[in-house]
Design a protein around this motif. Structure first.
Motif, PDB file in Angstrom:
ATOM      1  N   SER A 118     -10.090   9.795   4.123  1.00  0.00           N
ATOM      2  CA  SER A 118     -10.231   8.220   4.454  1.00  0.00           C
ATOM      3  C   SER A 118      -9.631   8.423   6.041  1.00  0.00           C
ATOM      4  O   SER A 118      -8.234   9.278   6.550  1.00  0.00           O
ATOM      5  N   LYS A 142       0.720  -1.066  -0.331  1.00  0.00           N
ATOM      6  CA  LYS A 142      -0.142   0.251   0.189  1.00  0.00           C
ATOM      7  C   LYS A 142       0.855   1.472  -0.111  1.00  0.00           C
ATOM      8  O   LYS A 142       0.169   2.153  -0.793  1.00  0.00           O
ATOM      9  N   CYS A 143       2.204   1.878   0.530  1.00  0.00           N
ATOM     10  CA  CYS A 143       2.876   2.235   1.020  1.00  0.00           C
ATOM     11  C   CYS A 143       3.624   2.920  -0.243  1.00  0.00           C
ATOM     12  O   CYS A 143       4.078   4.005  -1.014  1.00  0.00           O
ATOM     13  N   ILE A 157      -0.927   7.523   7.980  1.00  0.00           N
ATOM     14  CA  ILE A 157      -0.515   6.955   6.886  1.00  0.00           C
ATOM     15  C   ILE A 157      -1.279   5.766   6.222  1.00  0.00           C
ATOM     16  O   ILE A 157      -0.658   5.149   5.251  1.00  0.00           O
ATOM     17  N   LEU A 158      -2.415   5.812   6.781  1.00  0.00           N
ATOM     18  CA  LEU A 158      -2.750   4.530   6.225  1.00  0.00           C
ATOM     19  C   LEU A 158      -1.764   3.680   5.774  1.00  0.00           C
ATOM     20  O   LEU A 158      -2.516   2.835   4.627  1.00  0.00           O
ATOM     21  N   VAL A 176     -11.516   1.066   8.084  1.00  0.00           N
ATOM     22  CA  VAL A 176     -11.636   2.524   7.340  1.00  0.00           C
ATOM     23  C   VAL A 176     -12.498   3.254   6.860  1.00  0.00           C
ATOM     24  O   VAL A 176     -13.256   2.427   6.243  1.00  0.00           O
ATOM     25  N   TYR A 212      -2.766   0.618   7.026  1.00  0.00           N
ATOM     26  CA  TYR A 212      -4.006  -0.283   7.563  1.00  0.00           C
ATOM     27  C   TYR A 212      -3.395  -1.998   8.033  1.00  0.00           C
ATOM     28  O   TYR A 212      -3.762  -2.880   8.410  1.00  0.00           O
ATOM     29  N   ASP A 267      -8.297  10.392  -0.479  1.00  0.00           N
ATOM     30  CA  ASP A 267      -7.145  11.622   0.816  1.00  0.00           C
ATOM     31  C   ASP A 267      -7.831  11.936   2.218  1.00  0.00           C
ATOM     32  O   ASP A 267      -7.658  12.645   3.290  1.00  0.00           O
TER      33      ASP A 267
END
Lengths: 365, 450
Positions: A192, A53-54, A165-166, A185, A168, A190
């Motif tokens: 979320s 994800k990042c 930074i989401l 979530v 997860y 942006d």
């Protein structure tokens, strides 16, 4: 023979190693160690399904495998791409990778507050490390940053979405360690956010682990928040006989006082064994624990700066030394610098002392 | 007159209902396909050269042959009716007026792929079409085209309609599958691909509505016959939803043999630019494909006539070409401002980014804010380079194609209309008074008189 795992040869930044089939590129790079290891903000080897994800761990695959040596057209997330026999990977030797990584760091930072000095995670923040390595000194983002209110998720955990930074990871922890996930979530894009719907406390014996997996200061320990800076604390390995978990923890002491308890982390910042909330939040006396010895901290970590040997506490407080006066500034800057105008009383200036203030004073004269 | 195979019967009264549809040769392809083996049906689709009509243009037969077929594991066919691309409304038209065509295509495809449970994942906003489809399914079921032991072949198939909840991202196939499973619609990381691990970890094929509808004429006329329509690898017919500043917006079926110029100016199609204006630019395949100025739209960089085919529209790569995409043909006349247009698209992608991976989540918002500044006269010249840098770092670095889709329109707008961005920055007052942008892109070419 059938049980024997296949061994694949893979070359990362011109270093060839042999790893088992099914290993990700990131794990293969970690087995080499050093600079070739791509940074990972969202991947967590102990959390199934994490990663990808990042996009900080992007690498270039210049040859897919011996059987199919075509390069992969796009950069791939090394945490979620498995190695193949004869794969050739470029991490820091690829300009494309470095450029993409710098880009990702910039994206991660545009909405992340750059207030490390007042953030509880400073010193053990992965994003801080990442931006020191890959970030620019300035920002090109000229807009207001995204902010959220702080939320207390029960008595132990505080959520400050502004820093999130989401990645997860905390969602995966709740999914995989607890029976019922109570946070997730909300919204998308942006705006979320990690949230309990609507305001709930997180109740679970193992939910405290979300603090350890959070790469930034979004989820913090309410029993420790702002009590101390991590580099003033001395980490020590300790254990206790815990009926719920392994009981193997790191104690963070200052003097004899236990400021906080965390799980033990390996060199990649990943928890070795999950610990329960009792160990983490309740057992804050040295007598609760059997101390094994100091935790080995990387020499380059800011935390290793905290080994204060032979420091002496002053016998009296500062006002006593200063004859009862409580100083506003600890140092008289007039005596240090010629730059400052000795005529101006700093304490009388409203707001911060900027060059404008000094300029105006000169004009008046 | 262009050949029509999909919507040729759309004007027949009552074709929306089973009886009339059946009377006009409906469900013949099911009867024909069920006499063939599933592998032969796949073979027929391969021969037809049909390419996915959802946007990527991947050969459908090839996609079907990738489907893993492990023992004892169910396989699924999912119809992607989450048509949310701005400018694209061809699937809506097809489902609204010819629901049985889709059902028929689904039955044949389910048979070919061995899917006993087939899903239509439909965009939530198409609420009334859900009713139409469910009625059509009920009609098909009461006439034994669905359910157990269809036509006595022992093949069981059920079709379910599932409504989305209004997210553009759920049109991405893995996000669609997540949403269908009842989870948050985040795209999955590939591999594994849906053909191996899709819906509920079972092999799955996800196809667009138009693709599945095109299976019907392919089976009816045979794959080889279908492949004769069109040019080269762009076989068959394509539905195009034309909108923007044209005289006759709407859904058109073209066989892929006509030129872009004919499509815009031909009376049979768009009928020219509205109000006697001139063509400035066009997005030929739905909002996410690169915009092209008039001169590059009508002729390729090599000076050849640009045709309405997958290859010709992509000629020149992204530097001087575009893509067929999903067929959302958006035409801009000389009065339209490219900056404002790009801002609108950037706002859309910012709103629709799922927020899973960082370049897309943060980059789309950043681009929108910068474009907002430029559009409202607060921009700087360096902002244009910054925009370029941001889109470059989003493109290709994200999990799913939404990042690319957000980056391409911005990239193409800057690539082809950089002076218009600069004009906005340098003339902030004037750009607020008349938001026309620059008009000198108007087409230098003579129009076709058909």
């Amino acid at each position: 023979m059938a049980d024997e795992k296949k061994i694949f040869k893979v070359t990362i930044d011109n270093i060839t190693i042999e790893v088992e089939a099914g290993t990700s590129i990131l794990q293969a790079a970690r087995s080499i160690g050093g600079d070739v290891v791509p940074p990972a903000m969202c991947y967590y080897s102990k959390l199934q399904g994490s990663g990808g994800k990042c996009r900080t761990c992007l690498v270039e695959v210049t040859a897919g495998s011996t059987a199919d040596p075509r390069p992969m057209p796009k950069l791939v997330a090394s945490c979620r791409t498995n190695v193949m026999e004869g794969m050739v990977v470029k991490s820091i030797t690829s300009e494309r990778v470095i450029d993409a990584r710098n880009g990702v760091v910039e994206f991660l930072l545009i909405n992340h507050p750059l207030d490390c000095p007042i953030c509880d995670q400073a010193g053990e923040c992965h994003l801080q490390d990442l931006s020191y390595e890959h970030g620019k000194e300035g920002t090109r983002y000229e807009f207001q940053r995204r902010t959220f209110e702080k939320h207390d998720l029960g008595p132990y955990i505080q959520l400050h979405m502004t820093r999130c930074i989401l990645c997860y990871r905390c969602v995966f922890v709740a999914d995989q360690l607890t029976e019922k996930r109570e946070h997730g979530v909300l919204d998308r894009g942006d705006h979320s956010e990690i949230a309990t719907y609507i305001e709930k406390a997180l109740h679970n014996d193992f939910i405290g682990n979300v603090i350890d997996v959070c790469p930034v200061g979004a989820l913090t320990d309410r029993t420790f928040r702002f009590k101390n800076r991590v580099w003033f604390l001395k980490p020590m390995d300790a254990h206790r006989d815990c009926p719920k978990c392994s009981g193997k923890v790191t104690l963070w002491n200052r003097g004899d006082e236990v400021y906080r308890v965390t799980a033990r982390k390996n060199q990649w910042g990943e928890v070795e064994e999950w610990i329960c909330n009792d160990c983490r939040f309740q057992k804050k006396k040295t007598s609760d624990w059997i101390i094994e010895g100091p935790t080995v901290v990387s020499r380059h970590s800011v935390i290793s700066q905290g080994h204060y040997v032979g420091t002496v506490n002053p016998k009296e407080f500062l006002p006593a030394v200063m004859g009862g006066r409580n100083p506003r500034l600890l140092m008289d800057i007039h005596t240090v610098s010629e730059v400052n105008d000795p005529e101006i009383q700093l304490s009388k200036i409203e707001g911060p002392a900027t060059s404008d203030v000094f300029g105006e004073e000169e004009k008046q004269e | 007159m262009s050949r029509k195979v999909l919507i040729d019967k759309v004007n027949i009264e009552g074709i929306r209902f089973y009886d009339e549809y059946r009377k006009n040769g409906g469900y013949a392809s099911v009867e024909k396909a069920f006499k063939m083996s599933p592998a032969d049906v796949v073979e027929e689709v391969k021969k037809s050269g049909l390419r996915g009509r959802g946007g990527a243009g991947f050969p459908t037969g090839m996609k079907w042959s990738f489907l893993a077929k492990p023992e004892g594991v169910p396989r699924y066919l999912v119809c992607n009716a989450d048509e949310s691309e701005p400018g694209t409304f061809k699937d809506r038209y097809l489902m609204e007026f010819l629901p049985h065509l889709l059902i028929e295509g689904l039955i044949v495809s389910s048979y070919a792929l061995g899917s006993g449970r087939t899903y239509i994942y439909i965009r939530g906003e198409y609420a009334w079409i859900v009713d139409i489809l469910e009625k059509a399914i009920a009609e098909a079921k009461s006439n034994n085209w669905l359910g157990k032991n269809i036509l006595g072949t022992g093949f069981d198939c059920e079709i379910y309609v599932q409504r989305g909840a209004g997210a553009y991202i759920c049109g991405e196939e893995t996000a669609l599958l997540e949403s269908l499973e009842g989870k948050r619609g985040n795209p999955r990381i590939k591999p594994p691909f849906p053909a191996v691990k899709g819906l509920w970890d079972c092999p799955t094929v996800v196809n667009n509505v138009e693709t599945l509808a095109a299976i019907v004429p392919i089976i009816n006329m045979g794959g080889e016959e279908y492949a004769k329509i069109g040019i080269g690898k762009s076989t068959g017919t394509k539905l195009l939803s034309a909108c923007g500043n044209i005289n006759k917006p709407g859904v058109y079926e073209i066989d892929m043999t006509i030129s872009v110029e004919e499509f815009i100016y031909g009376d049979e199609y768009c009928g020219g630019i509205a109000n006697g204006k001139k063509l400035k630019a066009c997005i030929p395949g739905g909002s996410s494909v690169p915009i092209l100025p008039a001169n590059l739209l009508l002729k390729t960089a090599k000076g050849e006539t640009r045709m309405m085919t997958y290859e010709s529209l992509a000629d020149g790569g992204f530097a001087t070409g575009s893509m067929m995409g999903s067929g959302g043909f958006i035409v801009l006349d000389e009065d339209q401002c490219v900056v404002r247009h790009t801002l609108t698209l950037a706002r859309f992608y910012r709103h629709e980014s799922c927020g899973q991976c960082s370049p897309c989540r943060e980059g789309t918002g950043w681009m929108e804010k910068i474009l907002q500044n430029i559009e409202y006269g607060k921009g700087k010249l360096t902002d244009i380079d910054l925009l370029w840098d941001i889109q470059r770092r989003i493109e290709g670095n994200t999990i799913c194609p939404l990042g690319d889709a957000a980056a391409w329109p911005v990239a193409a707008a800057i690539r082809h209309f950089r002076d218009e961005f600069e004009w906005h920055v340098l003339n902030p007052d004037e750009s607020q008074r008349r938001n026309y942008g620059l008009a000198h892109y108007a087409d230098p070419l003579q129009t076709v008189t058909a």
